[in-house]
Design an enzyme around this catalytic site. Structure first.
Site, short mmCIF file in Angstrom:
data_model
loop_
_atom_site.label_atom_id
_atom_site.label_comp_id
_atom_site.label_asym_id
_atom_site.label_seq_id
_atom_site.Cartn_x
_atom_site.Cartn_y
_atom_site.Cartn_z
NE ARG A 131 78.53 51.51 30.15
CZ ARG A 131 78.40 52.42 29.20
NH1 ARG A 131 77.71 52.14 28.10
NH2 ARG A 131 78.94 53.61 29.33
CG ASP A 180 66.81 54.90 22.28
OD1 ASP A 180 67.45 55.96 22.16
OD2 ASP A 180 67.30 53.85 22.73
#
Length: 268
Positions: A27, A136
């Site tokens: 990632r 978020d």
């Protein structure tokens, strides 16, 4: 990768198991390429430095999964439509204040699903003091949600009638109508950090977020949500998440992964 795990926990309360090294590397590989860094040691040096503050935010974004779709876990929206909203909309029509929060909104589908549910029952909701906050930790997904625009695949799960009613189409893209956009505001927020919002919420959706946190961080978040809710307020969590209920907390079970605070008369 232990140092990356420590930073993720300190910054956002995220727990990365020791066996997740390959996941972390895969990632973060894009971040190394984007920054033209030769190795993970160089990346670690950056995110540990004062100059690496912005990159720490991007690192957290890379390590979390932003998977969502409209009306995910539909039973929550049935409860919202049938139980939560009717008294709140009556309150709004009488001049009262109503606030809903999508905490961990990902790409925005949850918040827009909330807005569509509101508009089904109250088409003029934007003319009243009723608003939905969507937050978020990932600035990229916040921007995506704010755009209110999705491709055909992302709206494929939306009922055809709702799609025709609440989306405008252009060039194969679907954009929420202005009446929906007027209800929702998107902001970047780290749930692990102080919250700038002060007024109470009537309902909070925080689904498939705390699975990233350790038990201590989860307990702290449940307490903070209880403090952020008005008496009688609702909390919706993900299918694999559970909130401690009375006598261990102020919440009581109100349905499948649905919780509630007692009303004002019982609130202590």
């Amino acid at each position: 990768m232990a140092a990356i795990a420590r930073i993720a926990h300190a910054e956002a309360g995220i727990v990365i198991a020791p066996g997740k090294t390959s996941m972390v590397q895969s990632r973060l590989a894009k971040r190394l390429r984007a920054l033209d860094l030769p190795d993970y040691d160089s990346y670690l040096a950056l995110v540990q430095s004062d100059a690496g503050r912005d990159e720490r935010r991007r690192m957290i974004s890379a390590l979390t999964t932003n998977v969502s779709h409209f009306f995910r876990e539909s039973h929550h929206f049935e409860t919202l439509r049938n139980e939560v909203l009717p008294p709140l909309l009556s309150k709004a029509r009488a001049g009262g204040r109503v606030r809903l929060w999508s905490a961990g909104c990902s790409n925005g589908q949850e918040a827009w699903s909330m807005a569509m549910t509101v508009l089904e029952l109250m088409p003029d909701a934007a003319n009243h003091d009723l608003r939905i906050l969507a937050t978020d930790i990932d600035p990229m997904v916040v921007e995506k949600g704010r755009s209110a625009t999705y491709d055909a695949q992302m709206v494929s799960g939306v009922d055809t009638g709702l799609r025709k009613r609440f989306f405008e189409t252009a060039g194969g893209q679907f954009r929420l109508i202005p009446a929906a956009q007027a209800l929702v505001s998107f902001h970047e927020l780290n749930l692990h950090a102080p919250w700038p919002m002060r007024a109470p919420f009537d309902a909070i959706f925080c689904r498939n977020v705390v699975i990233y946190f350790d038990a201590e961080t989860q307990d702290r978040l449940w307490h903070r949500f209880a403090e952020a809710l008005a008496p009688g307020g609702w909390l919706f969590v993900g299918h694999s998440e559970r909130v401690p209920v009375a006598p261990h907390s102020r919440f009581v079970t109100a349905g499948i992964t649905t919780y509630r605070l007692p009303p004002a008369a019982e609130h202590k």
